[in-house]
Design a protein around this motif. Structure first.
Motif, PDB file in Angstrom:
ATOM      1  N   LYS A  67       0.815  -1.223   0.000  1.00 20.04           N
ATOM      2  CA  LYS A  67       0.000   0.000   0.000  1.00 20.04           C
ATOM      3  C   LYS A  67       0.845   1.268   0.000  1.00 20.04           C
ATOM      4  CE  LYS A  67      -4.206  -1.865   1.705  1.00 20.04           C
ATOM      5  NZ  LYS A  67      -5.272  -1.636   0.769  1.00 20.04           N
ATOM      6  N   LYS A  68       2.178   1.105   0.096  1.00 22.69           N
ATOM      7  CA  LYS A  68       3.108   2.239   0.117  1.00 22.69           C
ATOM      8  C   LYS A  68       2.828   3.175   1.296  1.00 22.69           C
ATOM      9  CE  LYS A  68       4.933   0.906  -3.764  1.00 22.69           C
ATOM     10  NZ  LYS A  68       5.840  -0.190  -3.654  1.00 22.69           N
ATOM     11  N   THR A  69       2.342   2.602   2.385  1.00 21.85           N
ATOM     12  CA  THR A  69       2.081   3.371   3.594  1.00 21.85           C
ATOM     13  C   THR A  69       3.399   3.644   4.308  1.00 21.85           C
ATOM     14  OG1 THR A  69      -0.077   2.311   3.848  1.00 21.85           O
ATOM     15  CG2 THR A  69       0.832   3.386   5.803  1.00 21.85           C
ATOM     16  N   THR A  70       3.646   4.895   4.629  1.00 19.95           N
ATOM     17  CA  THR A  70       4.819   5.248   5.417  1.00 19.95           C
ATOM     18  C   THR A  70       4.504   4.924   6.868  1.00 19.95           C
ATOM     19  OG1 THR A  70       5.431   7.016   3.900  1.00 19.95           O
ATOM     20  CG2 THR A  70       6.323   7.152   6.154  1.00 19.95           C
ATOM     21  N   VAL A  71       5.376   4.162   7.508  1.00 26.43           N
ATOM     22  CA  VAL A  71       5.162   3.777   8.898  1.00 26.43           C
ATOM     23  C   VAL A  71       6.217   4.470   9.749  1.00 26.43           C
ATOM     24  CG1 VAL A  71       5.036   1.865  10.544  1.00 26.43           C
ATOM     25  CG2 VAL A  71       4.239   1.538   8.183  1.00 26.43           C
ATOM     26  N   ILE A  72       5.743   5.271  10.686  1.00 30.51           N
ATOM     27  CA  ILE A  72       6.638   5.921  11.647  1.00 30.51           C
ATOM     28  C   ILE A  72       6.473   5.171  12.952  1.00 30.51           C
ATOM     29  CG2 ILE A  72       7.185   8.045  12.892  1.00 30.51           C
ATOM     30  CD1 ILE A  72       6.217   9.558  10.391  1.00 30.51           C
ATOM     31  N   LEU A  73       7.566   4.599  13.387  1.00 32.15           N
ATOM     32  CA  LEU A  73       7.563   3.684  14.520  1.00 32.15           C
ATOM     33  C   LEU A  73       8.390   4.259  15.660  1.00 32.15           C
ATOM     34  CD1 LEU A  73       6.954   0.589  15.218  1.00 32.15           C
ATOM     35  CD2 LEU A  73       9.199   0.144  14.261  1.00 32.15           C
ATOM     36  N   THR A  74       7.785   4.381  16.827  1.00 32.37           N
ATOM     37  CA  THR A  74       8.567   4.709  18.017  1.00 32.37           C
ATOM     38  C   THR A  74       8.601   3.445  18.858  1.00 32.37           C
ATOM     39  OG1 THR A  74       6.632   5.529  19.217  1.00 32.37           O
ATOM     40  CG2 THR A  74       7.940   7.148  18.028  1.00 32.37           C
ATOM     41  N   THR A  75       9.801   3.026  19.212  1.00 35.27           N
ATOM     42  CA  THR A  75       9.907   1.769  19.939  1.00 35.27           C
ATOM     43  C   THR A  75      11.223   1.676  20.683  1.00 35.27           C
ATOM     44  OG1 THR A  75       9.740  -0.634  19.750  1.00 35.27           O
ATOM     45  CG2 THR A  75      10.886   0.499  17.974  1.00 35.27           C
ATOM     46  N   HIS A  76      11.200   0.873  21.725  1.00 31.63           N
ATOM     47  CA  HIS A  76      12.415   0.491  22.428  1.00 31.63           C
ATOM     48  C   HIS A  76      12.776  -0.953  22.089  1.00 31.63           C
ATOM     49  CE1 HIS A  76      11.059   3.902  24.904  1.00 31.63           C
ATOM     50  NE2 HIS A  76      12.348   4.092  25.084  1.00 31.63           N
ATOM     51  N   ASP A  77      11.930  -1.611  21.300  1.00 35.13           N
ATOM     52  CA  ASP A  77      12.151  -3.002  20.926  1.00 35.13           C
ATOM     53  C   ASP A  77      13.136  -3.044  19.763  1.00 35.13           C
ATOM     54  OD1 ASP A  77      11.976  -5.599  19.714  1.00 35.13           O
ATOM     55  OD2 ASP A  77      10.043  -5.898  20.694  1.00 35.13           O
ATOM     56  N   LEU A  78      14.359  -3.445  20.073  1.00 39.77           N
ATOM     57  CA  LEU A  78      15.406  -3.450  19.059  1.00 39.77           C
ATOM     58  C   LEU A  78      15.109  -4.438  17.935  1.00 39.77           C
ATOM     59  CD1 LEU A  78      18.433  -3.138  21.491  1.00 39.77           C
ATOM     60  CD2 LEU A  78      17.251  -1.335  20.249  1.00 39.77           C
ATOM     61  N   GLY A  79      14.361  -5.494  18.238  1.00 39.28           N
ATOM     62  CA  GLY A  79      13.949  -6.438  17.206  1.00 39.28           C
ATOM     63  C   GLY A  79      13.033  -5.781  16.189  1.00 39.28           C
TER      64      GLY A  79
END
Length: 184
Positions: A67-79
């Motif tokens: 879908k070409k959706t840009t995903v902005i991810l905030t995380t502390h999960d290094l995986g």
């Protein structure tokens, strides 16, 4: 969506009877109903079991790809970072420390690989193009700079000196980068 997340069975299930993983999957599907161009996810896999994490990560990759959706991810999960991110922005105490391609950041901060060699006995030879960083029993760990030599060259040289039982090669990961660069 159902083929990846398996949500068909959840349609008639009351939310209060759903597990955390099921609720997260439902929330993600709801967020995608109107095909947003940008999707913000805050700690999307926190508290999820291994199979739910895998399904969620797979779904996020698919919506980005298809879908070409840009995903902005905030995380502390290094995986999550290693599995999902091509671009990485590291913020430390409110200050942007890094912004760039994940593999380029790793190569710049940790330009080495670790060769783990298991020998048949406890003697481990040294090598002039790498540093022995650990030696315990019949296992030795060698750190070498990727631009100066290859694992194949080191293995070939060492195997002339000693019989090798097993080998593995470890790349620096994002957790190594954080520890090296920011002491966390």
């Amino acid at each position: 969506m159902d083929s990846i997340l398996g949500i068909k069975e959840l349609v008639d299930k009351p939310v209060r009877q759903m597990s955390l993983g099921q609720r997260v999957k439902g929330d993600l599907v709801a967020a995608m109903l109107h095909s947003p161009k940008v999707l913000f996810l805050d700690e999307p896999t926190i508290g999820l079991d291994v199979s739910s994490k895998f399904a969620l990560r797979t779904f996020i990759k698919e919506i980005n790809k298809i879908k070409k959706t840009t995903v902005i991810l905030t995380t502390h999960d290094l995986g999550d970072i290693q599995e999902l991110c091509e671009r990485l922005i590291i913020i430390n105490h409110g200050v942007m420390m890094e912004d760039g391609n994940l593999s380029q950041i790793i190569d710049r901060i940790a330009p080495y690989k670790t060769l783990v060699v298991e020998y048949y006995d406890e003697e481990a030879p040294s090598h002039e193009r790498c540093e022995m960083i650990e030696h315990s029993g019949n296992i030795a760990k060698y750190k070498f700079m990727k631009k100066e030599t290859t694992a194949a060259e080191i293995i070939a040289d060492i195997s002339k000196k000693k019989n090798i039982k097993d080998i593995s090669i470890e790349e620096a990961g994002i957790d190594d980068i954080i520890k090296i660069a920011y002491g966390s």
